[in-house]
Motif scaffolding. Structure first.
Motif, PDB file in Angstrom:
ATOM      1  N   GLY A  18       0.825  -1.253   0.136  1.00 22.45           N
ATOM      2  CA  GLY A  18       0.132   0.076   0.018  1.00 22.45           C
ATOM      3  C   GLY A  18       0.811   1.503   0.015  1.00 22.45           C
ATOM      4  O   GLY A  18       0.609   2.339  -0.802  1.00 22.45           O
ATOM      5  N   VAL A  19       1.764   1.203   0.941  1.00 16.74           N
ATOM      6  CA  VAL A  19       2.658   2.430   1.009  1.00 16.74           C
ATOM      7  C   VAL A  19       3.499   2.743  -0.491  1.00 16.74           C
ATOM      8  O   VAL A  19       3.487   3.770  -1.031  1.00 16.74           O
ATOM      9  N   ASN A  20       4.108   1.734  -0.992  1.00 17.50           N
ATOM     10  CA  ASN A  20       4.544   1.687  -2.546  1.00 17.50           C
ATOM     11  C   ASN A  20       3.651   2.243  -3.480  1.00 17.50           C
ATOM     12  O   ASN A  20       4.019   3.133  -4.108  1.00 17.50           O
ATOM     13  N   ILE A  21       2.390   1.674  -3.277  1.00 18.01           N
ATOM     14  CA  ILE A  21       1.353   2.244  -4.374  1.00 18.01           C
ATOM     15  C   ILE A  21       1.169   3.988  -4.151  1.00 18.01           C
ATOM     16  O   ILE A  21       1.037   4.574  -5.056  1.00 18.01           O
ATOM     17  N   ILE A  81      -7.112   7.646  -6.181  1.00 25.41           N
ATOM     18  CA  ILE A  81      -6.296   7.477  -4.740  1.00 25.41           C
ATOM     19  C   ILE A  81      -7.229   6.810  -3.853  1.00 25.41           C
ATOM     20  O   ILE A  81      -7.027   5.773  -3.178  1.00 25.41           O
ATOM     21  N   LEU A  82      -8.176   7.725  -3.808  1.00 30.21           N
ATOM     22  CA  LEU A  82      -9.430   7.093  -2.717  1.00 30.21           C
ATOM     23  C   LEU A  82      -9.811   5.810  -3.076  1.00 30.21           C
ATOM     24  O   LEU A  82      -9.924   4.836  -2.337  1.00 30.21           O
ATOM     25  N   ARG A  83     -10.016   5.743  -4.349  1.00 27.46           N
ATOM     26  CA  ARG A  83     -10.605   4.167  -4.601  1.00 27.46           C
ATOM     27  C   ARG A  83      -9.509   3.097  -4.523  1.00 27.46           C
ATOM     28  O   ARG A  83     -10.055   1.950  -4.091  1.00 27.46           O
ATOM     29  N   MET A  84      -8.435   3.335  -4.688  1.00 30.62           N
ATOM     30  CA  MET A  84      -7.281   2.668  -4.589  1.00 30.62           C
ATOM     31  C   MET A  84      -7.138   2.118  -2.805  1.00 30.62           C
ATOM     32  O   MET A  84      -7.036   1.109  -2.626  1.00 30.62           O
ATOM     33  N   LEU A  85      -7.352   3.178  -2.105  1.00 27.74           N
ATOM     34  CA  LEU A  85      -7.242   2.879  -0.617  1.00 27.74           C
ATOM     35  C   LEU A  85      -8.331   1.902  -0.383  1.00 27.74           C
ATOM     36  O   LEU A  85      -8.231   0.925   0.306  1.00 27.74           O
ATOM     37  N   TYR A  86      -9.638   2.156  -0.752  1.00 29.69           N
ATOM     38  CA  TYR A  86     -10.834   1.278  -0.589  1.00 29.69           C
ATOM     39  C   TYR A  86     -10.494  -0.176  -1.089  1.00 29.69           C
ATOM     40  O   TYR A  86     -10.663  -1.181  -0.337  1.00 29.69           O
ATOM     41  N   SER A  87      -9.795  -0.105  -2.328  1.00 27.31           N
ATOM     42  CA  SER A  87      -9.372  -1.702  -2.836  1.00 27.31           C
ATOM     43  C   SER A  87      -8.454  -2.248  -1.853  1.00 27.31           C
ATOM     44  O   SER A  87      -8.560  -3.577  -1.874  1.00 27.31           O
ATOM     45  N   LEU A  88      -7.583  -1.517  -1.396  1.00 30.82           N
ATOM     46  CA  LEU A  88      -6.358  -1.909  -0.505  1.00 30.82           C
ATOM     47  C   LEU A  88      -7.075  -2.694   0.558  1.00 30.82           C
ATOM     48  O   LEU A  88      -6.705  -3.995   1.158  1.00 30.82           O
ATOM     49  N   VAL A  89      -8.064  -2.106   1.347  1.00 26.30           N
ATOM     50  CA  VAL A  89      -8.533  -2.662   2.378  1.00 26.30           C
ATOM     51  C   VAL A  89      -9.465  -4.091   1.813  1.00 26.30           C
ATOM     52  O   VAL A  89      -9.361  -5.403   2.539  1.00 26.30           O
TER      53      VAL A  89
END
Length: 717
Positions: free
Chosen positions: A29-32, A382-390
């Protein structure tokens, strides 16, 4: 104890797996996130660089196009005004030449005494003579000179009548004679009607011309009421190298003032004229830095404290042509200027810099809006990606490391590729192509960026092309309109010394220029040629064909012959070079003004309408030949009719009868004839005005699709 160890081992394994998955997801996640933040930074920097490049390219294009247009306006207006001054100068020099001829050939002329001013003739054009207080009017030499100059009476009257801007024209001699043609007889007399003495030799125009020994223009003079502005032009008169006096005329500058006021240059542009002393004469500015006041009208602006403005004025006064920029009263201006060589004045147009670059600013606003939308899209992504990470983390807890690693790889790789492609967009390079098929938001973002760069390139190209083409077409059509207006007779009455007839004509083009034309001129002392014609088509091609045909008809008519011979010759000439396959309908008549006999021929034109004295207009259904340009070798037939005093004829083009209303219905020949007979018009001008009113009322709000041309002649005998 074994069961406790088994549960403890399972827990440790479970905890280790969970910890491993969490650490993996955190690192991933941090890398992305770091990569996406870096990409946003690069995109933001790239957009700023791109905006600067667009600003530079568009600003330069706009500056070149608009300053070129400003120069065209300044040069065109200066040339137009200079032509009027040159015409006025030529008239004055002609007056001087006529006076010199009288002095040189005095034995060949009788003596005609000009009367003193008559207050009863005030308000009408008249000729009168006054004297200096030092002139002995009983001296035989003075009487003889006055009688000799009296032979120029008609020249003075014709010169005044032929120039609407002229206030007065006159001769002033060293002997103290003053012969003047004007409308102000009463001003030359005292309260008892006795002529006043006039000291012409003390006037600035007389002194200036005598000292210059050549044609001389005075400074402008404002009336005491402040409403009108004028100037004088004098030309010296010599006989055997002896200075005899001055021929002079006063000229109102109303048209020049109107030209300056009506010059259109942006929303806040200024048009102005300065003289050869750097003083402001006229300005369209009514409440700004270049408003004409008593102070700046008498101040040499070459000495202005603003060096940029003063330098521009100095270049203009030197007779140069150019474009300069400077700051005046905290406003940045571009100024274009061109000289009026006849009087040594300069026409100046000024435009605020903010208007010069208004189109560029609009483009930059649109680019900034696009950039803002792109950054909003990235933030949402980016927000979508954070949700995707969860969600991925939850799924990864089940599918362990393989799914997490694969997902990280599939996300990071296209993002790196997109970032690298964005970094390649620098300077003039606006090319961007995306061939990756990820079927996710990365592809949407890439395709959105690709579309945006494409629209930017197209928009810059379109702005450059449209701006250049619009300015070119506007300038060419403006010049074409003025040329066509100058080609047609536009001074009425056209022959003020001929009392046998009255004639009037009008042409209203459907576009900026038209294909209709009319003409009338004397082929000899007693035979008047009258022509009306309609060229096929409209716009610039028709106007060019019109000017060619009009010139050929006039040149051939001046060689003599009947109407049919004239049109047969012109038709063969047109057919020999008619590559555009255009044609023109023509009605041509020759009127013997002494007898009223008319010989006419018709090349495919509308029927003329004839009115007998005291009667009504009726169509003369003459036999038509083919239009000019249709076929080489055509023979045309003449026909004759006779006009008695009070008779009239009316000719027109099909734009009159085919004028349409909002229902697309033609006005027609019957309505045209009814309009001619609606009132008992006394003059041709009233006749055409009455017909035009009927046409306008019939058309209503409908668009004019064809040129409307009319001509009427009243025979007086």
């Amino acid at each position: 104890m074994k069961e406790i160890k088994k549960k403890s081992l399972r827990g440790k394994i479970l905890k280790a797996m969970i910890l491993l998955i969490v650490l993996t997801m955190v690192v991933l996640g941090v890398n992305i996130i770091l990569r996406m933040v870096g990409m946003m930074k690069e995109i933001h920097n790239g957009n700023e660089s791109l905006g600067s490049q667009i600003s530079s390219i568009t600003s330069e294009t706009m500056e070149n196009e608009i300053t070129a247009h400003m120069q065209d306006i300044a040069t065109g207006q200066a040339n137009t005004a200079d032509a009027e001054f040159a015409k006025f100068r030529d008239t004055v020099e002609l007056l001087a030449s006529d006076a010199e001829y009288l002095y040189a050939n005095s034995d060949s002329y009788g003596r005609y005494m000009v009367n003193p001013p008559d207050p009863a003739k005030n308000g009408e054009l008249s000729l009168h003579m006054t004297y200096s207080a030092n002139t002995n009017i009983n001296d035989s030499a003075i009487i003889d000179e006055a009688g000799l100059l009296g032979n120029a009476r008609q020249t003075l009257l014709d010169a005044h009548a032929g120039n609407k801007a002229m206030a007065a024209c006159y001769y002033a001699t060293e002997s103290g004679l003053f012969i003047e043609a004007d409308y102000s007889s009463a001003a030359k007399c005292d309260e008892n009607g006795n002529p006043l003495n006039y000291e012409a030799s003390e006037r600035p125009w007389y002194i200036g011309t005598k000292e210059a020994k050549k044609t001389y223009f005075t400074n402008i003079v404002r009336e005491s009421t402040g409403k009108r502005v004028g100037m004088m032009c004098g030309s010296p008169i010599y006989y055997d190298d002896q200075f005899m006096g001055v021929a002079c005329a006063g000229m109102y500058l109303d048209d020049l003032d109107e030209m300056v006021s009506s010059t259109e240059i942006g929303e806040n542009g200024i048009a102005a004229i300065i003289n050869n002393e750097g003083k402001l004469l006229f300005s369209s500015d009514t409440a700004g830095v270049l408003t004409v006041t008593d102070e700046n009208a008498n101040t040499d602006m070459r000495g202005d404290t603003n060096p940029g403005f003063a330098g521009m004025v100095s270049e203009a006064v030197a007779g140069n042509t150019g474009v300069r920029n400077f700051t005046l009263n905290d406003v940045k201006y571009y100024a274009a200027f061109a000289p009026m060589k006849t009087v040594g004045w300069t026409f100046i147009v000024m435009l605020p810099e903010s208007e010069v670059f208004s189109t560029t600013n609009a483009l930059l606003t649109e680019v900034n809006n696009e950039n803002d939308e792109l950054e909003i899209t990235l933030t949402k992504y980016i927000l979508r990606m954070l949700y995707s990470l969860v969600i991925i983390g939850i799924i990864a807890a089940v599918v362990v490391f393989i799914g997490a690693g694969h997902m990280a790889t599939s996300i990071v790789r296209p993002m790196n590729k997109l970032t690298n492609k964005v970094l390649e967009i620098k300077g003039d390079n606006l090319d961007f192509a995306w061939d990756e098929k990820t079927d996710d938001e990365t592809q949407d973002l890439a395709e959105s960026f690709e579309s945006m760069t494409k629209r930017m390139k197209e928009y810059i190209q379109e702005v450059t092309q449209i701006t250049a083409e619009k300015e070119r077409i506007g300038a060419e059509l403006s010049i074409a309109t003025k040329i066509q207006e100058a080609m047609l007779p536009n001074v009425f009455p056209p022959f003020p010394d001929r009392n046998e007839f009255d004639i009037y004509a009008t042409m209203t083009p459907a576009k900026e220029v038209g294909g209709d034309f009319f003409d009338f001129f004397f082929m000899d002392k007693n035979h008047l040629v009258v022509v009306i014609a309609d060229v096929s088509g409209k716009g610039v091609p028709a106007a060019m064909f019109m000017m060619l045909t009009k010139t050929m008809i006039q040149n051939r008519a001046l060689m003599g012959g009947t109407p049919s011979e004239i049109l047969e010759f012109v038709n063969n000439q047109v057919c020999a070079r008619n590559e555009a396959d255009m044609f023109v309908t023509v009605w041509l008549a020759i009127l013997d003004v002494t007898t009223g006999d008319v010989i006419a021929t018709n090349a495919g034109h509308e029927y003329p309408a004839i009115k007998k004295a005291g009667g009504k207009y009726e169509y003369l259904k003459d036999k038509h030949g083919l239009p000019i340009g249709a076929m080489e070798g055509i023979k045309y037939k003449n026909y004759e009719f006779k006009m008695e005093p009070g008779d009239a004829f009316f000719v027109y083009t099909d734009g009159v009868t085919e004028a349409t209303n909002e229902k697309e219905e033609f006005w027609g020949m019957d309505n045209a004839l009814a309009a001619l007979n609606k009132n008992d018009y006394e003059t041709p001008q009233e006749t055409l005005a009455g017909v035009q009113v009927e046409i306008t009322e019939y058309m209503g709000d409908a668009m004019q699709f064809d040129d409307i041309t009319q001509l009427c002649l009243l025979y007086k005998g």
